[in-house]
Design an enzyme around this catalytic site. Structure first.
Site, mmCIF file in Angstrom:
data_model
loop_
_atom_site.group_PDB
_atom_site.id
_atom_site.type_symbol
_atom_site.label_atom_id
_atom_site.label_comp_id
_atom_site.label_asym_id
_atom_site.label_seq_id
_atom_site.Cartn_x
_atom_site.Cartn_y
_atom_site.Cartn_z
ATOM 1 N N HIS A 32 -9.282 10.072 2.168
ATOM 2 C CA HIS A 32 -8.914 8.970 1.281
ATOM 3 C C HIS A 32 -9.105 9.471 -0.140
ATOM 4 O O HIS A 32 -10.158 10.021 -0.477
ATOM 5 C CB HIS A 32 -9.782 7.734 1.516
ATOM 6 C CG HIS A 32 -9.185 6.500 0.936
ATOM 7 N ND1 HIS A 32 -9.109 6.304 -0.425
ATOM 8 C CD2 HIS A 32 -8.620 5.411 1.502
ATOM 9 C CE1 HIS A 32 -8.516 5.149 -0.656
ATOM 10 N NE2 HIS A 32 -8.210 4.581 0.498
ATOM 11 N N ARG A 38 -1.101 9.652 0.755
ATOM 12 C CA ARG A 38 -2.514 9.918 0.495
ATOM 13 C C ARG A 38 -2.831 11.402 0.370
ATOM 14 O O ARG A 38 -3.688 11.789 -0.430
ATOM 15 C CB ARG A 38 -3.367 9.316 1.616
ATOM 16 C CG ARG A 38 -3.520 7.816 1.496
ATOM 17 C CD ARG A 38 -4.347 7.265 2.641
ATOM 18 N NE ARG A 38 -4.630 5.857 2.405
ATOM 19 C CZ ARG A 38 -5.212 5.073 3.291
ATOM 20 N NH1 ARG A 38 -5.568 5.552 4.469
ATOM 21 N NH2 ARG A 38 -5.444 3.804 3.019
ATOM 22 N N GLU A 85 0.844 -1.186 0.000
ATOM 23 C CA GLU A 85 0.000 0.000 0.000
ATOM 24 C C GLU A 85 0.883 1.241 0.000
ATOM 25 O O GLU A 85 2.093 1.166 0.226
ATOM 26 C CB GLU A 85 -0.981 -0.019 1.183
ATOM 27 C CG GLU A 85 -1.993 -1.156 1.063
ATOM 28 C CD GLU A 85 -3.167 -1.038 2.021
ATOM 29 O OE1 GLU A 85 -3.281 -0.005 2.713
ATOM 30 O OE2 GLU A 85 -3.978 -1.977 2.069
ATOM 31 N N ARG A 99 -1.410 9.599 8.438
ATOM 32 C CA ARG A 99 -1.367 8.168 8.749
ATOM 33 C C ARG A 99 -0.824 7.355 7.582
ATOM 34 O O ARG A 99 -1.236 7.532 6.442
ATOM 35 C CB ARG A 99 -2.783 7.688 9.089
ATOM 36 C CG ARG A 99 -2.919 6.192 9.270
ATOM 37 C CD ARG A 99 -4.335 5.819 9.602
ATOM 38 N NE ARG A 99 -5.245 6.008 8.495
ATOM 39 C CZ ARG A 99 -5.610 5.048 7.646
ATOM 40 N NH1 ARG A 99 -5.112 3.823 7.764
ATOM 41 N NH2 ARG A 99 -6.464 5.294 6.680
#
Length: 435
Positions: free
Chosen positions: A177, A223, A61, A317
């Site tokens: 997101h 992100r 990821e 995060r």
């Protein structure tokens, strides 16, 4: 969990993503205790995907240097873990579960110790006393117009703790997101990051793969960068789509069943068509400040999971560290809380927070997206705070309003851009990070 990986490598990736605000001690706990936390969840019944030799199958990821994310059914880890943990809780003789109960305030004694909660149960206020309270109330996505979270999750734990006087840390750091599926659903379904790890590309409606214009890591950039890139394409009128036709194609139903089902329900077949995407509130890096055992600044009060600020996530995060943090620090908070002893004092005080009507809540959600969204500035944040003032004058200190004010005021006070917090009027990052 893999022979070629190491907690130190995971820690380095976490610190890099956190943009200078991670607590290295908390990150060390997360990465050192993480593998055992995954094994513990597997032992509870979470059916992690396995390789032919029985090891954990792992995905790459964004911003991870190695494939290390243990997965379930491609994109079903969160749901499957919750089902396993819920079943274990329901089967435990020493756990009492009360459903459809809403906490309205924390009970405190004369010495300032948290001694339980004041809760709405079947329309009446009841006191539930305890030697310790653990807030595990999740995030705050329901404060925004577009979110991947359950819309009932509106930062209530953050607000309850703040009203009781607990220290709050970094509430301005909200992660969007990048690839929520943009089909008008509330909450928005998620096109998991693992799709980009498998090679799916972001394109605009002209068919142009645009991410290299924004970052050399393209689709696997952190992100916040991907979210701002998608926001820019949408604002420019070019739209944004996730193209997994080549990367996944015919394997969608078996490898990413949740994404496939959400797309098909909206009339999109991701095997043959790109998926329309938009940034959506996904995770809150800030929260109730805790130590490494979940203790807050108030005696008797603990916090774990997304409502807590352990210092693990910093300003941004790292993908999937959220589930891991909940497992690692939730267990630590539980072990610490069970050692607390109820002093038994009788004079307990609490003032229940008022409710916020749904019409006012929907207006707040629109205002939060406009003023404290992916890109922020002083003018937008000032307008947002004025709107919160107006709502608070009408309805009092409702929990969603308290949580929204914490986010907006902290975002206005942080005159820099860092991680998930981007100020159009202060695009630079200060040399020294400060929580």
């Amino acid at each position: 969990l893999a022979d070629d990986d190491d907690p130190a490598l995971h820690a380095a990736d976490t610190l890099a993503a956190g943009a200078g605000l991670c607590d290295p001690a908390a990150v060390a706990v997360l990465t050192r205790e993480g593998p055992e936390a995954v094994r513990r969840l597997a032992a509870l019944g979470a059916p992690f995907d396995r390789t032919p030799d029985g090891r954990f199958a792992q995905s790459l990821e964004a911003a991870h240097s190695k494939p290390r994310v243990a997965r379930i059914g491609g994109d079903g880890a969160g749901r499957a873990i919750m089902l396993a943990v819920s079943a274990a809780a329901q089967a435990a003789a020493n756990i009492e579960i009360r459903e459809a109960v809403a906490v309205r305030a924390l009970l405190k004694d004369a010495g300032g110790r948290v001694r339980g909660v004041l809760a709405d149960q079947d329309g009446r206020l009841v006191r539930i006393t305890a030697a310790a309270v653990i807030l595990a109330t999740g995030g705050l996505g329901g404060l925004y117009a577009v979110t991947t979270n359950p819309v009932q999750v509106r930062g209530e734990g953050l607000a309850l703790a703040a009203l009781a006087g607990a220290q709050i840390a970094d509430p301005e750091f909200v992660q969007f997101h990048p690839t929520a599926i943009d089909v008008g659903l509330d909450p928005a379904p998620l096109a998991t990051e693992a799709l980009r790890g498998e090679g799916a590309r972001l394109i605009n409606r002209n068919g142009e793969a645009f991410m290299l214009r924004y970052d050399p890591a393209a689709e696997l950039a952190p992100r916040d960068i991907v979210a701002r890139a998608i926001e820019s394409e949408i604002r420019a009128g070019r739209g944004a789509f996730l193209d997994a036709r080549e990367a996944v194609g015919a394997h969608f139903p078996s490898e990413f069943p949740a994404v496939f089902a959400a797309c098909m329900a909206a009339g999109i077949d991701p095997r043959v068509s790109p998926i329309p995407v938009t940034p959506a509130v996904h995770y809150s890096m800030g929260g109730v400040a805790t130590d490494l055992d979940g203790r807050t600044s108030l005696p008797g009060l603990y916090a774990a999971g997304e409502c807590a600020s352990t210092g693990v996530h910093g300003a941004n995060r790292l993908a999937s560290n959220s589930l891991l943090e909940a497992a690692v620090f939730g267990a630590r908070a539980g072990r610490a809380a069970r050692l607390e002893r109820d002093p038994g004092t009788a004079a307990l005080k609490a003032a229940p927070a008022p409710a916020l009507p749904d019409s006012a809540l929907q207006g707040l959600r629109q205002a939060m997206t406009a003023g404290a969204g992916v890109v922020r500035d002083a003018a937008g944040l000032t307008r947002l705070l004025a709107r919160i003032d107006s709502l608070q004058n009408q309805y009092g200190q409702a929990l969603p309003l308290v949580a929204a004010r914490l986010i907006a005021a902290a975002a206005l006070a942080r005159k820099e851009s860092r991680g998930g917090h981007f100020r159009r009027d202060f695009p630079q990052t200060e040399a020294k990070g400060r929580r």
